[in-house]
Write an enzyme that holds these catalytic residues in place. Structure first.
Site, mmCIF file in Angstrom:
data_model
loop_
_atom_site.group_PDB
_atom_site.id
_atom_site.type_symbol
_atom_site.label_atom_id
_atom_site.label_comp_id
_atom_site.label_asym_id
_atom_site.label_seq_id
_atom_site.Cartn_x
_atom_site.Cartn_y
_atom_site.Cartn_z
ATOM 1 N N ASP A 1 -10.589 -46.404 -10.063
ATOM 2 C CA ASP A 1 -11.837 -46.867 -9.458
ATOM 3 C C ASP A 1 -12.845 -45.702 -9.430
ATOM 4 O O ASP A 1 -12.513 -44.605 -8.972
ATOM 5 C CB ASP A 1 -11.506 -47.325 -8.026
ATOM 6 C CG ASP A 1 -12.637 -48.086 -7.365
ATOM 7 O OD1 ASP A 1 -13.437 -48.701 -8.079
ATOM 8 O OD2 ASP A 1 -12.681 -48.087 -6.116
ATOM 9 N N HIS B 1 -21.133 -50.404 -0.729
ATOM 10 C CA HIS B 1 -19.814 -49.969 -0.265
ATOM 11 C C HIS B 1 -19.796 -49.781 1.258
ATOM 12 O O HIS B 1 -20.819 -49.472 1.856
ATOM 13 C CB HIS B 1 -19.431 -48.647 -0.945
ATOM 14 C CG HIS B 1 -19.142 -48.806 -2.403
ATOM 15 N ND1 HIS B 1 -19.985 -48.362 -3.390
ATOM 16 C CD2 HIS B 1 -18.094 -49.384 -3.039
ATOM 17 C CE1 HIS B 1 -19.470 -48.651 -4.573
ATOM 18 N NE2 HIS B 1 -18.321 -49.271 -4.398
ATOM 19 N N ILE C 1 -12.247 -54.916 -3.261
ATOM 20 C CA ILE C 1 -12.068 -54.957 -1.808
ATOM 21 C C ILE C 1 -11.298 -53.734 -1.326
ATOM 22 O O ILE C 1 -10.158 -53.502 -1.742
ATOM 23 C CB ILE C 1 -11.314 -56.249 -1.409
ATOM 24 C CG1 ILE C 1 -12.180 -57.469 -1.751
ATOM 25 C CG2 ILE C 1 -10.961 -56.243 0.085
ATOM 26 C CD1 ILE C 1 -11.484 -58.800 -1.637
ATOM 27 N N ASP C 2 -11.919 -52.956 -0.490
ATOM 28 C CA ASP C 2 -11.257 -51.822 0.147
ATOM 29 C C ASP C 2 -11.477 -51.848 1.663
ATOM 30 O O ASP C 2 -10.530 -51.808 2.445
ATOM 31 C CB ASP C 2 -11.786 -50.505 -0.441
ATOM 32 C CG ASP C 2 -10.999 -49.305 0.066
ATOM 33 O OD1 ASP C 2 -9.978 -49.502 0.757
ATOM 34 O OD2 ASP C 2 -11.388 -48.162 -0.222
HETATM 35 P P1 13P Z 1 -15.885 -52.378 -0.093
HETATM 36 O O1 13P Z 1 -16.298 -51.113 0.592
HETATM 37 O O2 13P Z 1 -16.888 -53.468 0.159
HETATM 38 O O3 13P Z 1 -14.498 -52.791 0.222
HETATM 39 O O4 13P Z 1 -15.949 -52.106 -1.683
HETATM 40 C C1 13P Z 1 -14.862 -51.518 -2.345
HETATM 41 C C2 13P Z 1 -15.200 -51.113 -3.743
HETATM 42 O O5 13P Z 1 -16.202 -51.494 -4.322
HETATM 43 C C3 13P Z 1 -14.247 -50.237 -4.414
HETATM 44 O O6 13P Z 1 -14.697 -49.828 -5.664
HETATM 45 O O1 G3H Z 2 -15.687 -47.666 -3.682
HETATM 46 C C1 G3H Z 2 -14.965 -46.881 -3.090
HETATM 47 C C2 G3H Z 2 -13.666 -47.271 -2.511
HETATM 48 O O2 G3H Z 2 -13.832 -47.884 -1.262
HETATM 49 C C3 G3H Z 2 -12.769 -46.096 -2.453
HETATM 50 O O3 G3H Z 2 -13.071 -45.263 -1.382
HETATM 51 O O4 G3H Z 2 -13.318 -43.068 -2.506
HETATM 52 O O5 G3H Z 2 -12.901 -43.218 -0.024
HETATM 53 O O6 G3H Z 2 -11.084 -43.778 -1.648
HETATM 54 P P1 G3H Z 2 -12.561 -43.730 -1.390
HETATM 55 ZN ZN ZN Z 3 -16.812 -49.572 -5.777
#
Ligand code: 13P
Ligand code: G3H
Ligand code: ZN
Length: 310
Positions: A82, A180, A255-256
């Site tokens: 990602d 995000h 979704i994170d």
């Molecule tokens: P959210 O912060 O809305 O969960 O988005 C996650 C995301 O786009 C990870 O690449």
């Molecule tokens: O888009 C980002 C994701 O939510 C990942 O978050 O870079 O803090 O692991 P992170």
């Molecule tokens: Zn993202």
């Protein structure tokens, strides 16, 4: 079953007008919760790993955990990087066993984004790995980098076509108003469906990706706040808006934040109700279950990817 790419998943999702969930993973309990949900729903899934997750858990641990998930579940799972910010991290994940990578050149000038995406695509395709790129810029916070609302740029439909044609990329993340994190909209949530439909009609059959697609489920925010949290003004993308996006060529929904909230709400509640507990298994078990239930709900009621294995 070995890891799969997202190619076939997206072809079927596009034709069936549903989306594949791409869930961020950082540790064993998160992976198990997501995979258990997908197994019960008989749904394909994408497990995605950010640079921050690699730093936290180490590449090798995450790859081995996903290998265990494959063996345990027998599901088609795609392992995806990602927001890879340069060629090197994409190469490292391609060489290190991932089946999909994202090169995120959205902050770069158009020509530079094209040049590096193309280089990643060449390297990846020679090794059977697929590539997601991004055009346009989302607001919000990711890996401690914050993009303000004023700096967010919606994806230009004509540029999207040129970008896809010149890079040979397999999927494209677009900016249509999501962001995000847990604070996505100040007023009424609004996505630019007109722009999405335009991009989608100019790129028929091509899979689009929606980042920043957590709904920030109110029940988890409320639980966090009931048990000592202080999350004010959080607002996500309503679930019916995600379903609508899946009708217009969005095949991957990221979704994170919803995972983080589900896990944290459960841990806060458990520790508040059992102040004497100090065995991590006692609070991680319900946290894993909370993730499972949330992901199952997403798969069944939002993404529409239940029973899509054949
Ligand atoms: P959210 O912060 O809305 O969960 O988005 C996650 C995301 O786009 C990870 O690449
Ligand atoms: O888009 C980002 C994701 O939510 C990942 O978050 O870079 O803090 O692991 P992170
Ligand atoms: Zn993202």
């Amino acid at each position: 079953m070995p890891l799969v790419t997202s190619k076939e998943m997206f072809e079927k999702a596009y034709a069936g007008k549903y989306a594949i969930g791409a869930f961020n993973v950082n540790n064993m309990e998160i992976i198990q919760g997501i995979v258990d949900a997908a197994k019960e729903e008989q749904s394909p899934i994408i497990l995605q790993v950010s640079a921050g997750a690699r730093k936290y858990a180490k590449h090798i641990y995450l790859v081995k955990l996903v290998e265990a998930a494959l063996e345990d579940s027998n599901l088609p799972i795609c392992l995806h990087l990602d927001h890879g910010e340069d060629f090197e991290i994409c190469k490292s994940c391609i060489d290190g066993g991932f089946s999909s990578v994202m090169f995120d050149g959205s902050k770069l000038p158009f020509e530079e984004n094209i040049a590096i995406t193309k280089r990643v695509v060449e390297y990846a395709h020679e090794r059977g790995v697929v590539v997601e790129a991004e055009l346009g810029r989302l607001a919000g916070i990711e890996d401690a980098v914050s993009v303000s609302e004023q700096d967010a740029i919606y994806t230009d439909p004509d540029q999207a076509v040129e970008f896809v044609e010149r890079t040979g990329v397999d999927s494209l993340a677009i900016a249509i108003g999501t962001s995000h994190g847990a604070y996505k909209f100040k007023g009424t949530p609004r996505l630019d469906y007109e722009r999405l439909d335009k991009i989608s009609s100019l790129l028929p059959g091509f899979p689009l990706v929606l980042h920043g697609a957590s709904t920030v489920l109110p029940e988890f925010v409320a639980l966090c706040n009931e048990f000592g949290g202080k999350i004010d003004g959080a607002q996500g993308v309503p679930e019916d808006m995600l379903r609508k996006a899946a009708l217009s060529g969005v095949c991957k929904i990221n979704i994170d934040t919803d995972l983080r909230l589900a896990m944290t709400a459960s841990i806060r509640k458990h520790l508040a109700q059992h102040p004497g507990d100090f065995d991590p298994r006692q609070y991680l078990k319900p946290a894993r279950e909370a993730i499972k239930n949330m992901v199952q709900h997403k798969i069944r009621n939002v993404l529409g990817s239940s029973n899509k294995l054949d």
